[in-house]
Design a protein around this motif. Structure first.
Motif, mmCIF file in Angstrom:
data_model
loop_
_atom_site.group_PDB
_atom_site.id
_atom_site.type_symbol
_atom_site.label_atom_id
_atom_site.label_comp_id
_atom_site.label_asym_id
_atom_site.label_seq_id
_atom_site.Cartn_x
_atom_site.Cartn_y
_atom_site.Cartn_z
ATOM 1 N N ASP A 36 0.831 -1.207 0.000
ATOM 2 C CA ASP A 36 0.000 0.000 0.000
ATOM 3 C C ASP A 36 0.867 1.259 0.000
ATOM 4 O O ASP A 36 0.455 2.304 0.487
ATOM 5 C CB ASP A 36 -0.935 0.012 1.206
ATOM 6 C CG ASP A 36 -0.181 -0.065 2.534
ATOM 7 O OD1 ASP A 36 1.034 -0.320 2.508
ATOM 8 O OD2 ASP A 36 -0.820 0.124 3.584
ATOM 9 N N GLN A 37 2.080 1.170 -0.554
ATOM 10 C CA GLN A 37 2.990 2.299 -0.579
ATOM 11 C C GLN A 37 3.628 2.441 -1.953
ATOM 12 O O GLN A 37 4.138 1.482 -2.514
ATOM 13 C CB GLN A 37 4.091 2.126 0.477
ATOM 14 C CG GLN A 37 5.180 3.194 0.458
ATOM 15 C CD GLN A 37 4.664 4.564 0.836
ATOM 16 O OE1 GLN A 37 4.122 4.757 1.922
ATOM 17 N NE2 GLN A 37 4.834 5.529 -0.062
ATOM 18 N N TRP A 38 3.580 3.664 -2.499
ATOM 19 C CA TRP A 38 4.285 3.947 -3.742
ATOM 20 C C TRP A 38 5.726 4.328 -3.422
ATOM 21 O O TRP A 38 6.009 5.020 -2.449
ATOM 22 C CB TRP A 38 3.602 5.101 -4.493
ATOM 23 C CG TRP A 38 2.417 4.655 -5.300
ATOM 24 C CD1 TRP A 38 1.114 4.680 -4.912
ATOM 25 C CD2 TRP A 38 2.443 4.120 -6.625
ATOM 26 N NE1 TRP A 38 0.301 4.190 -5.912
ATOM 27 C CE2 TRP A 38 1.089 3.841 -6.983
ATOM 28 C CE3 TRP A 38 3.449 3.854 -7.554
ATOM 29 C CZ2 TRP A 38 0.753 3.302 -8.225
ATOM 30 C CZ3 TRP A 38 3.106 3.317 -8.794
ATOM 31 C CH2 TRP A 38 1.777 3.044 -9.112
ATOM 32 N N PHE A 39 6.640 3.840 -4.274
ATOM 33 C CA PHE A 39 8.060 4.137 -4.131
ATOM 34 C C PHE A 39 8.612 4.651 -5.451
ATOM 35 O O PHE A 39 8.160 4.260 -6.531
ATOM 36 C CB PHE A 39 8.849 2.883 -3.732
ATOM 37 C CG PHE A 39 8.585 2.393 -2.344
ATOM 38 C CD1 PHE A 39 9.329 2.862 -1.274
ATOM 39 C CD2 PHE A 39 7.594 1.449 -2.112
ATOM 40 C CE1 PHE A 39 9.091 2.391 0.009
ATOM 41 C CE2 PHE A 39 7.350 0.978 -0.838
ATOM 42 C CZ PHE A 39 8.096 1.453 0.229
ATOM 43 N N LEU A 40 9.616 5.512 -5.330
ATOM 44 C CA LEU A 40 10.413 5.901 -6.488
ATOM 45 C C LEU A 40 11.696 5.080 -6.446
ATOM 46 O O LEU A 40 12.487 5.192 -5.509
ATOM 47 C CB LEU A 40 10.753 7.391 -6.451
ATOM 48 C CG LEU A 40 11.767 7.871 -7.499
ATOM 49 C CD1 LEU A 40 11.258 7.654 -8.913
ATOM 50 C CD2 LEU A 40 12.134 9.333 -7.270
ATOM 51 N N VAL A 41 11.890 4.239 -7.461
ATOM 52 C CA VAL A 41 13.109 3.448 -7.571
ATOM 53 C C VAL A 41 14.151 4.289 -8.306
ATOM 54 O O VAL A 41 13.885 4.809 -9.396
ATOM 55 C CB VAL A 41 12.855 2.134 -8.336
ATOM 56 C CG1 VAL A 41 14.132 1.300 -8.400
ATOM 57 C CG2 VAL A 41 11.732 1.347 -7.673
ATOM 58 N N ILE A 42 15.319 4.435 -7.705
ATOM 59 C CA ILE A 42 16.393 5.246 -8.277
ATOM 60 C C ILE A 42 17.532 4.339 -8.711
ATOM 61 O O ILE A 42 18.146 3.664 -7.876
ATOM 62 C CB ILE A 42 16.905 6.283 -7.258
ATOM 63 C CG1 ILE A 42 15.828 7.325 -6.990
ATOM 64 C CG2 ILE A 42 18.176 6.947 -7.739
ATOM 65 C CD1 ILE A 42 16.228 8.366 -5.968
ATOM 66 N N ASN A 43 17.805 4.313 -9.996
ATOM 67 C CA ASN A 43 18.943 3.570 -10.518
ATOM 68 C C ASN A 43 19.990 4.573 -10.995
ATOM 69 O O ASN A 43 19.864 5.135 -12.086
ATOM 70 C CB ASN A 43 18.518 2.661 -11.672
ATOM 71 C CG ASN A 43 17.693 1.478 -11.201
ATOM 72 O OD1 ASN A 43 18.052 0.821 -10.234
ATOM 73 N ND2 ASN A 43 16.580 1.218 -11.865
ATOM 74 N N PRO A 44 21.033 4.833 -10.191
ATOM 75 C CA PRO A 44 22.037 5.827 -10.580
ATOM 76 C C PRO A 44 22.752 5.434 -11.867
ATOM 77 O O PRO A 44 23.048 4.259 -12.099
ATOM 78 C CB PRO A 44 23.009 5.822 -9.390
ATOM 79 C CG PRO A 44 22.220 5.263 -8.250
ATOM 80 C CD PRO A 44 21.301 4.262 -8.864
ATOM 81 N N THR A 45 23.030 6.418 -12.698
ATOM 82 C CA THR A 45 23.750 6.189 -13.947
ATOM 83 C C THR A 45 24.393 7.512 -14.364
ATOM 84 O O THR A 45 24.513 8.428 -13.548
ATOM 85 C CB THR A 45 22.805 5.634 -15.035
ATOM 86 O OG1 THR A 45 23.567 5.297 -16.202
ATOM 87 C CG2 THR A 45 21.720 6.623 -15.396
ATOM 88 N N TYR A 46 24.794 7.601 -15.626
ATOM 89 C CA TYR A 46 25.443 8.810 -16.118
ATOM 90 C C TYR A 46 24.906 9.138 -17.510
ATOM 91 O O TYR A 46 24.462 8.254 -18.259
ATOM 92 C CB TYR A 46 26.963 8.635 -16.182
ATOM 93 C CG TYR A 46 27.584 8.313 -14.848
ATOM 94 C CD1 TYR A 46 27.949 9.320 -13.959
ATOM 95 C CD2 TYR A 46 27.788 6.986 -14.465
ATOM 96 C CE1 TYR A 46 28.502 9.016 -12.726
ATOM 97 C CE2 TYR A 46 28.340 6.678 -13.234
ATOM 98 C CZ TYR A 46 28.693 7.697 -12.367
ATOM 99 O OH TYR A 46 29.232 7.394 -11.151
ATOM 100 N N PHE A 47 24.978 10.425 -17.844
ATOM 101 C CA PHE A 47 24.589 10.925 -19.161
ATOM 102 C C PHE A 47 25.794 11.674 -19.721
ATOM 103 O O PHE A 47 26.490 12.370 -18.980
ATOM 104 C CB PHE A 47 23.373 11.852 -19.033
ATOM 105 C CG PHE A 47 22.876 12.415 -20.333
ATOM 106 C CD1 PHE A 47 22.261 11.599 -21.266
ATOM 107 C CD2 PHE A 47 23.016 13.766 -20.622
ATOM 108 C CE1 PHE A 47 21.791 12.116 -22.461
ATOM 109 C CE2 PHE A 47 22.555 14.290 -21.813
ATOM 110 C CZ PHE A 47 21.946 13.462 -22.734
ATOM 111 N N PHE A 48 26.041 11.530 -21.007
ATOM 112 C CA PHE A 48 27.244 12.113 -21.601
ATOM 113 C C PHE A 48 26.889 13.078 -22.730
ATOM 114 O O PHE A 48 26.011 12.787 -23.555
ATOM 115 C CB PHE A 48 28.154 11.013 -22.139
ATOM 116 C CG PHE A 48 28.702 10.111 -21.074
ATOM 117 C CD1 PHE A 48 29.903 10.408 -20.436
ATOM 118 C CD2 PHE A 48 28.016 8.972 -20.682
ATOM 119 C CE1 PHE A 48 30.401 9.589 -19.440
ATOM 120 C CE2 PHE A 48 28.501 8.144 -19.682
ATOM 121 C CZ PHE A 48 29.706 8.454 -19.063
#
Length: 447
Positions: free
Chosen positions: A338-350
């Motif tokens: 009963d809980q919404w989560f934001l999943v964060i997958n760290p990465t990079y942009f070039f």
């Protein structure tokens, strides 16, 4: 009776050094929590037996140990990262028939260094050459779980070796989401594509923190108070409790709600973060062309700073920019119970200069990912949490910009107590973070 001095027994320096090495390695194993029994003088290639101990109890799980000692000599091809060691053919032939895992321990007396490696993991002709890594292959308490894992049978069902190296607190890369109290729903005669075109052509500032599915329009902000009044049926606007949509039984409806969350987040952080449609990721915007950007935040215990936009210049020509690396993350909203989560997958942009996307980002990303370790990823998750909650922490600041827009707010990432530390070597081979890896050499290696 007289004895000639020539008849006296002598112990050679090599014999003495070998005994010192065996004793030093025995003491090292004992301080790591292993039993260690030295073999007799009749040994032919195994100096001792290390026994795994579980909370002080012998486990009858053994590792055969061969010790090689040097006073101060450098090893073959030794540098700051590692070195090579060539096994003797006769030793290797002897070890191949063993019913125990066998490791080679190298002890150098001058710098009190201890390195270890399983002997049947060599390369080259006859698998005689071992490659030692000076960070991964140190014989110390960080190695106890890897050593214990050697005693697990390679065939059959095996057995469980409890973690021996001590635990750590792991950070889960999810942030709990606090939703606005209500969501505005209405009808529209336009598709999402048509509505986007109309808003971009209008004189008022366009906003896209909404979702259209079929003829239904959803938004956390009241569309009657923004440029969205052009794309909805104003007389049908209704505010309903967010729970009716957030926890809908229909999977498609929950997916539509997740899309609305993503659009709302994109609107909230648009001033600082750009959106890359191809990579489906947020990245820190550059302020000025070919200029780095730092982000200051409060880490777990102290203030920290991260170069969230990093200009990488040519090693030999500082005026030449090879590429610009931006901290980024791939977002995903998930409903867990009963809980919404934001999943964060760290990465990079070039990019090439901070604004133009790079032509070969995947090659650069693969190389950078090889350098990231557990601590680095943990730090990035903390940084993104601090960034996403910055506006809420500054709510009492008299100089903060007030906003009446409903917002998504985020809680702290949960932690999990692990029974053992995550070995850094599971993140990939260790590499030296040098200027070469921050220059044009990175382009060559990453390709």
């Amino acid at each position: 009776m007289f004895y000639s001095a020539n008849m006296a027994k002598t112990i050679t320096p090599n014999q003495l050094l070998g005994q010192i090495g065996e004793t030093a390695v025995q003491l090292r194993f004992l301080t790591m929590g292993f039993q260690f029994d030295v073999r007799s003088r009749l040994e032919a290639g195994i100096d001792g037996i290390a026994e795994v101990m579980i909370e002080g109890q012998p486990s009858a799980r053994m590792i055969a140990v061969q010790v090689k000692t040097t006073e101060s000599s450098t090893y073959t091809s030794e540098d700051a990262n590692g070195f090579a060691y060539l096994l003797r053919s006769e030793d290797l032939a002897y070890w191949r028939g063993a019913n125990l895992p066998i490791i080679l321990v190298l002890y150098r007396r001058s710098d009190e260094s201890y390195y270890w490696k399983e002997v049947l993991g060599g390369t080259g002709p006859g698998e005689r050459r071992l490659r030692f890594d000076k960070q991964q292959d140190v014989l110390d308490t960080n190695a106890v779980d890897r050593l214990a894992a050697l005693t697990i049978p390679k065939t059959g069902f095996g057995y469980f070796v409890p973690p021996l190296g001590g635990g750590e607190e792991a950070l889960v890369n999810i942030l709990p989401v606090a939703l606005p109290d209500e969501v505005f729903v209405t009808t529209t005669a336009y598709t999402a594509k048509q509505a986007t075109a109309m808003l971009l052509a209008a004189e008022e500032p366009a906003r896209f923190d909404w979702a259209i599915k079929g003829s239904a329009f959803w938004s956390f902000h009241d569309p009657r108070t923004s440029s969205c009044d052009q794309i909805v049926d104003l007389d049908q606007v209704e505010a309903i409790e967010v729970e009716h949509l957030a926890f809908h039984q229909d999977l498609d409806e929950r997916n539509n709600f997740a899309f609305l969350l993503a659009q709302t987040l994109r609107h909230q952080i648009r001033a600082d973060l750009g959106w890359d449609k191809e990579g489906r990721l947020f990245y820190f915007r550059a302020r000025v062309e070919n200029e780095s950007r730092a982000y200051h935040y409060q880490a777990s215990k102290k203030k920290a700073e991260a170069d969230v936009v990093n200009v990488v210049r040519n090693k030999f020509d500082a005026a030449r920019v090879e590429f610009v690396r931006h901290h980024a993350f791939v977002p995903r909203f998930e409903l867990l119970y009963d809980q919404w989560f934001l999943v964060i997958n760290p990465t990079y942009f070039f990019t090439t200069n901070g604004f133009i996307p790079h032509s070969y980002p995947s090659a650069l990303l693969a190389g950078k990912k090889r350098l990231d370790k557990s601590a680095s990823l943990r730090g990035q998750v903390i940084m993104w949490h601090r960034f996403l909650t910055e506006a809420d922490r500054n709510a009492d600041d008299l100089f903060a910009i007030a906003s009446t827009d409903p917002r998504l707010t985020f809680g702290d990432p949960p932690t999990v107590k692990l029974p053992t530390k995550v070995p850094e070597d599971v993140w990939g081979a260790q590499k030296k973070a040098s200027d070469d890896e921050e220059s044009n050499q990175e382009l060559l290696r990453f390709a």
